[in-house]
Design a protein around this motif. Structure first.
Motif, PDB file in Angstrom:
ATOM      1  N   ASN A  85       0.738  -1.250  -0.060  1.00  0.00           N
ATOM      2  CA  ASN A  85       0.110  -0.139   0.080  1.00  0.00           C
ATOM      3  C   ASN A  85       0.794   1.427  -0.110  1.00  0.00           C
ATOM      4  OD1 ASN A  85      -2.574   1.475   0.047  1.00  0.00           O
ATOM      5  ND2 ASN A  85      -2.249   1.689   2.300  1.00  0.00           N
ATOM      6  N   HIS A  86       1.999   1.071   0.579  1.00  0.00           N
ATOM      7  CA  HIS A  86       2.907   2.408   0.532  1.00  0.00           C
ATOM      8  C   HIS A  86       3.527   2.522  -0.788  1.00  0.00           C
ATOM      9  CE1 HIS A  86       2.780   2.748   4.849  1.00  0.00           C
ATOM     10  NE2 HIS A  86       3.748   1.897   5.143  1.00  0.00           N
ATOM     11  N   LYS A  87       3.875   1.578  -1.475  1.00  0.00           N
ATOM     12  CA  LYS A  87       4.335   1.659  -2.856  1.00  0.00           C
ATOM     13  C   LYS A  87       3.116   2.447  -3.849  1.00  0.00           C
ATOM     14  CE  LYS A  87       7.878  -1.939  -2.672  1.00  0.00           C
ATOM     15  NZ  LYS A  87       8.073  -3.372  -3.418  1.00  0.00           N
ATOM     16  N   LYS A  88       2.009   1.903  -3.457  1.00  0.00           N
ATOM     17  CA  LYS A  88       0.894   2.650  -4.117  1.00  0.00           C
ATOM     18  C   LYS A  88       0.720   3.884  -3.813  1.00  0.00           C
ATOM     19  CE  LYS A  88      -1.891  -1.817  -4.734  1.00  0.00           C
ATOM     20  NZ  LYS A  88      -2.976  -2.408  -4.449  1.00  0.00           N
ATOM     21  N   GLN A  89       0.812   4.224  -2.743  1.00  0.00           N
ATOM     22  CA  GLN A  89       0.626   5.653  -2.111  1.00  0.00           C
ATOM     23  C   GLN A  89       1.624   6.481  -2.638  1.00  0.00           C
ATOM     24  OE1 GLN A  89       0.397   5.064   2.011  1.00  0.00           O
ATOM     25  NE2 GLN A  89      -1.794   5.315   2.303  1.00  0.00           N
ATOM     26  N   LEU A  90       2.850   6.001  -2.730  1.00  0.00           N
ATOM     27  CA  LEU A  90       3.851   6.757  -3.242  1.00  0.00           C
ATOM     28  C   LEU A  90       3.861   6.881  -4.825  1.00  0.00           C
ATOM     29  CD1 LEU A  90       6.962   5.172  -1.131  1.00  0.00           C
ATOM     30  CD2 LEU A  90       5.921   7.534  -1.031  1.00  0.00           C
ATOM     31  N   LYS A  91       3.373   6.028  -5.567  1.00  0.00           N
ATOM     32  CA  LYS A  91       3.282   6.303  -6.869  1.00  0.00           C
ATOM     33  C   LYS A  91       1.974   7.232  -7.162  1.00  0.00           C
ATOM     34  CE  LYS A  91       2.286   3.681 -11.164  1.00  0.00           C
ATOM     35  NZ  LYS A  91       1.331   4.612 -11.491  1.00  0.00           N
ATOM     36  N   SER A  92       0.988   7.130  -6.396  1.00  0.00           N
ATOM     37  CA  SER A  92      -0.084   8.052  -6.373  1.00  0.00           C
ATOM     38  C   SER A  92       0.355   9.701  -6.282  1.00  0.00           C
ATOM     39  CB  SER A  92      -1.218   7.826  -5.456  1.00  0.00           C
ATOM     40  OG  SER A  92      -2.169   8.639  -5.434  1.00  0.00           O
ATOM     41  N   ILE A  93       1.257   9.784  -5.250  1.00  0.00           N
ATOM     42  CA  ILE A  93       1.756  10.976  -4.875  1.00  0.00           C
ATOM     43  C   ILE A  93       2.588  11.467  -5.934  1.00  0.00           C
ATOM     44  CG2 ILE A  93       3.472  12.212  -3.539  1.00  0.00           C
ATOM     45  CD1 ILE A  93       2.446  10.528  -1.038  1.00  0.00           C
ATOM     46  N   LEU A  94       3.364  10.582  -6.678  1.00  0.00           N
ATOM     47  CA  LEU A  94       4.294  10.989  -7.884  1.00  0.00           C
ATOM     48  C   LEU A  94       3.540  11.391  -9.012  1.00  0.00           C
ATOM     49  CD1 LEU A  94       7.048  11.139  -8.943  1.00  0.00           C
ATOM     50  CD2 LEU A  94       6.963   8.869  -9.625  1.00  0.00           C
ATOM     51  N   ASP A  95       2.566  10.640  -9.302  1.00  0.00           N
ATOM     52  CA  ASP A  95       1.386  10.973 -10.258  1.00  0.00           C
ATOM     53  C   ASP A  95       0.851  12.268 -10.082  1.00  0.00           C
ATOM     54  OD1 ASP A  95       2.104   8.566 -11.352  1.00  0.00           O
ATOM     55  OD2 ASP A  95       0.212   7.501 -10.990  1.00  0.00           O
ATOM     56  N   GLN A  96       0.545  12.600  -8.858  1.00  0.00           N
ATOM     57  CA  GLN A  96      -0.112  13.961  -8.400  1.00  0.00           C
ATOM     58  C   GLN A  96       0.916  14.841  -8.770  1.00  0.00           C
ATOM     59  OE1 GLN A  96      -2.623  14.158  -4.958  1.00  0.00           O
ATOM     60  NE2 GLN A  96      -2.386  11.833  -4.718  1.00  0.00           N
ATOM     61  N   LYS A 155       2.603  19.952   0.575  1.00  0.00           N
ATOM     62  CA  LYS A 155       1.967  19.030   1.277  1.00  0.00           C
ATOM     63  C   LYS A 155       2.038  17.451   0.917  1.00  0.00           C
ATOM     64  CE  LYS A 155      -1.524  18.176   4.157  1.00  0.00           C
ATOM     65  NZ  LYS A 155      -1.423  18.340   5.435  1.00  0.00           N
ATOM     66  N   LEU A 156       2.286  17.344  -0.570  1.00  0.00           N
ATOM     67  CA  LEU A 156       2.652  16.178  -1.175  1.00  0.00           C
ATOM     68  C   LEU A 156       3.997  15.505  -0.483  1.00  0.00           C
ATOM     69  CD1 LEU A 156       1.275  16.533  -4.664  1.00  0.00           C
ATOM     70  CD2 LEU A 156       0.287  15.249  -2.922  1.00  0.00           C
ATOM     71  N   GLN A 157       4.939  16.723  -0.438  1.00  0.00           N
ATOM     72  CA  GLN A 157       6.158  16.212   0.038  1.00  0.00           C
ATOM     73  C   GLN A 157       6.078  15.845   1.557  1.00  0.00           C
ATOM     74  OE1 GLN A 157       9.227  16.174  -1.983  1.00  0.00           O
ATOM     75  NE2 GLN A 157       9.729  14.903  -0.201  1.00  0.00           N
ATOM     76  N   GLU A 158       5.227  16.572   2.408  1.00  0.00           N
ATOM     77  CA  GLU A 158       5.061  16.188   3.624  1.00  0.00           C
ATOM     78  C   GLU A 158       4.499  14.848   3.696  1.00  0.00           C
ATOM     79  OE1 GLU A 158       3.017  19.023   5.555  1.00  0.00           O
ATOM     80  OE2 GLU A 158       4.795  20.528   5.645  1.00  0.00           O
ATOM     81  N   LEU A 159       3.392  14.540   2.823  1.00  0.00           N
ATOM     82  CA  LEU A 159       2.862  13.231   2.897  1.00  0.00           C
ATOM     83  C   LEU A 159       3.704  11.979   2.403  1.00  0.00           C
ATOM     84  CD1 LEU A 159       0.151  11.800   3.156  1.00  0.00           C
ATOM     85  CD2 LEU A 159      -0.368  12.461   0.966  1.00  0.00           C
ATOM     86  N   GLU A 160       4.629  12.283   1.510  1.00  0.00           N
ATOM     87  CA  GLU A 160       5.663  11.433   0.854  1.00  0.00           C
ATOM     88  C   GLU A 160       6.514  11.149   2.041  1.00  0.00           C
ATOM     89  OE1 GLU A 160       8.926  10.913  -2.542  1.00  0.00           O
ATOM     90  OE2 GLU A 160       7.816  12.826  -2.478  1.00  0.00           O
ATOM     91  N   ASP A 161       7.123  12.018   2.723  1.00  0.00           N
ATOM     92  CA  ASP A 161       7.883  11.766   3.915  1.00  0.00           C
ATOM     93  C   ASP A 161       7.359  10.945   4.957  1.00  0.00           C
ATOM     94  OD1 ASP A 161       9.869  13.477   2.281  1.00  0.00           O
ATOM     95  OD2 ASP A 161       9.292  15.255   3.796  1.00  0.00           O
ATOM     96  N   ASP A 162       6.137  11.325   5.279  1.00  0.00           N
ATOM     97  CA  ASP A 162       5.400  10.453   6.245  1.00  0.00           C
ATOM     98  C   ASP A 162       5.275   8.921   5.860  1.00  0.00           C
ATOM     99  OD1 ASP A 162       5.170  12.789   8.114  1.00  0.00           O
ATOM    100  OD2 ASP A 162       3.035  13.112   7.432  1.00  0.00           O
ATOM    101  N   ILE A 163       4.804   8.862   4.734  1.00  0.00           N
ATOM    102  CA  ILE A 163       4.522   7.667   4.250  1.00  0.00           C
ATOM    103  C   ILE A 163       5.942   6.761   4.116  1.00  0.00           C
ATOM    104  CG2 ILE A 163       4.005   6.177   2.011  1.00  0.00           C
ATOM    105  CD1 ILE A 163       1.756   8.311   1.463  1.00  0.00           C
TER     106      ILE A 163
END
Length: 371
Positions: free
Chosen positions: A144-155, A276-284
């Motif tokens: 799920n982390h990988k999916k979230q990181l991919k989603s953040i990258l796409d965003q 915000k995306l960077q913070e979310l990515e860092d948290d993930i």
């Protein structure tokens, strides 16, 4: 039964000694012979003769008496034999009690070891099951982390692409608006200086220069119509047109300012969203690292618990095997002890009967014959 054997041998040895020191008169021998005949005729003697030990003992006593041994000597030896058997039994009781306690201690210890191993095996089994669930959950979490990181990258890519397009559109729009404002300024200045101030009209050359300026912002715009009219209208009309051009310029300036303000807000929003995306990515990613550590720990724990499970399964088998061996040892020791005790008890009972029989026979022999 070694004590009995030794004393039987001792009785036989004594018979030879007694034979050497006892008078061998015919009266004494006749007395002993009559006693043995009477003794052998009693029911008690016959009962004793039916047992192997009693038979051997009576044969030995008979031999001893026939060779000149006295009743007192035989009785004394028998009582000593009885005392030794009783002492031997007491020692055997103590030894067996000690051995039994030791074996029972081993049985109890191995039973406790087996019970503890069963408990440990059960606990380890539960732990392995729980760890398998935890490992599967952590692996799912990492996926799920990988999916979230991919989603953040796409965003992020989508936002950056939209922002780049907006930057291009804004730059184009801003440049066009500034160019219009600049042309309007030139037109207003030229119309004011060359028409109103000069109290005349534009020459053909000047009109061409104005229309060249207008062409920069689009030759068919309303501005070109207004300027075209200035070549035929009077000065009052030109003033009205100049006023409209000035208002148009101010309106465009206001639009430009609003557009620039909105652009600044858009840029700020874009940066905030990227942050915000960077913070979310860092948290993930931090959570991902923790999950990896937990996964490694859980996998190691699963290996340890699996080993603990196997170790306690083996320990249970070993403890039960040792307990069964001790139980078998105790059973053999108990059987041997009970057999020895029964043998001694029978021997003591036989000796007691023989002593009683000898004493009774001696008393009867000593009584004077009836007249």
């Amino acid at each position: 039964m070694r004590t009995i054997g030794f004393f039987l041998a001792g009785l036989l040895a004594l018979s030879a000694t007694v034979s050497a020191i006892t008078p061998s008169g015919s009266d004494f021998q006749q007395l002993q012979g009559n006693f043995l005949v009477q003794l052998q005729a009693t029911p008690a003697f016959k009962a004793l003769s039916s047992s192997e030990f009693g038979s051997h003992l009576l044969e030995t006593i008979t031999t001893l008496l026939q060779t000149g041994g006295t009743f007192d000597e035989v009785i004394k030896l028998l009582e000593e034999l009885k005392n030794n058997l009783e002492t031997e039994q007491l020692a055997d009781n103590s030894d067996f009690t000690t051995a039994k306690a030791s074996i029972e201690g081993d049985i109890k210890l191995n039973r406790e070891k087996a019970a503890k191993a069963v408990q440990e095996y059960g606990d380890a089994t539960i732990q392995v099951k729980n760890l398998i669930v935890a490992i599967n959950d952590l692996r799912g979490k990492l996926r799920n982390h990988k999916k979230q990181l991919k989603s953040i990258l796409d965003q992020r890519k989508s936002l950056e692409a939209s922002n780049a397009e907006e930057q291009r559109e804004f730059a184009k729009r801003n440049g066009e608006q500034r160019q219009v404002i600049e042309v309007l300024g030139t037109l207003i200045t030229d119309l004011t200086n060359k028409v109103l101030n000069a109290q005349g009209s534009l020459s053909l050359v000047e009109q061409k220069q104005l229309f060249d300026q207008i062409d920069k912002i689009g030759g068919h715009s309303p501005i070109s119509v207004l300027v075209d009219l200035t070549s035929t209208f009077d000065q009052n009309t030109v003033r009205l047109i100049i006023g409209k051009l000035e208002r148009l310029r101010e309106a465009i300036k206001a639009t430009l300012a609003a557009d620039e303000a909105n652009h600044e807000k858009s840029v700020a929003t874009f940066k905030a969203m990227i942050e915000k995306l960077q913070e979310l990515e860092d948290d993930i990613r931090n959570d991902e690292e923790k999950s990896k550590v937990q996964l490694k720990s859980s996998e190691n724990a699963k290996i340890s618990e699996t080993e603990r499970k196997a170790t306690n399964e083996l320990l249970e088998k070993q403890s039960n095997t040792a307990r069964e061996a001790s139980e078998a040892q105790l059973e053999v020791a108990t059987d041997n002890y009970e057999s020895r005790t029964a043998d001694r008890s029978r021997s003591i009972a036989i000796i007691t009967q023989v002593i009683q029989l000898l004493k009774a026979s001696e008393q009867e022999q000593q009584q004077p014959p009836a007249i």
